[in-house]
Design an enzyme around this catalytic site. Structure first.
Site, PDB file in Angstrom:
ATOM      1  N   CYS A  67       0.912  -1.031  -0.309  1.00 43.85           N
ATOM      2  CA  CYS A  67       0.111   0.042  -0.056  1.00 43.85           C
ATOM      3  C   CYS A  67       0.691   1.233   0.384  1.00 43.85           C
ATOM      4  O   CYS A  67       1.765   1.707   1.124  1.00 43.85           O
ATOM      5  CB  CYS A  67      -0.882  -0.047   1.058  1.00 43.85           C
ATOM      6  N   CYS A  70       0.635   3.499   2.847  1.00 42.39           N
ATOM      7  CA  CYS A  70       0.655   2.838   4.099  1.00 42.39           C
ATOM      8  C   CYS A  70       2.110   3.386   3.860  1.00 42.39           C
ATOM      9  O   CYS A  70       2.724   3.678   5.530  1.00 42.39           O
ATOM     10  CB  CYS A  70       0.309   1.464   4.336  1.00 42.39           C
TER      11      CYS A  70
END
Length: 138
Positions: A67, A70
């Site tokens: 991600c 993230c």
């Protein structure tokens, strides 16, 4: 350091080569010993039990190595662990703990705990937003 998904482990000492180190990101060192990483479903379940039986406020960052968002917030999360030494910080990669994190639908997701109870959650990134939530719950 390994890139991508690697074995995750508790990173309470600097000799461990899993956990956050396995993200391949250049992360700030934790100076207070208040940052942990869950490496398995069993490990995360143990950490959750510790949080629920503790009076120490805590935040769990549910993320994923693939991600982009993230990976953008993770260095700030690690740095903030140095700014809030009385909070427990936990990083859990949803791919490393699939059973325990099956309720997570968006990454990153942050869960905030106080007196053993989950009191708040935050979806997505935003360093200032995260800082404000940490300040609120510390």
């Amino acid at each position: 350091m390994e890139g991508g998904v690697g074995s995750r482990s508790n990173i309470e000492d600097d000799t461990t080569k899993g956990g956050l180190d396995a993200t391949g990101l250049d992360l700030p060192l934790n100076r207070h010993g208040n940052l942990k990483s869950a490496s398995t479903d069993e490990n995360l379940a143990d950490i959750l039990l510790q949080i629920k039986s503790s009076k120490t406020p805590a935040v769990i960052n549910y993320g994923a190595s693939w991600c982009r968002v993230c990976n953008q917030i993770l260095p700030a999360f690690c740095q903030l662990s140095n700014n809030f030494p009385k909070l427990s910080f936990v990083y859990a990669d949803i791919d490393e703990c699939p059973e325990t994190t099956q309720h997570i639908r968006y990454t990153p997701t942050f869960h905030f705990y106080r007196d053993g109870e989950r009191v708040d959650e935050m979806f997505g990134a935003g360093e200032e937003r995260l800082h404000d939530r940490l300040w609120l719950h510390s």
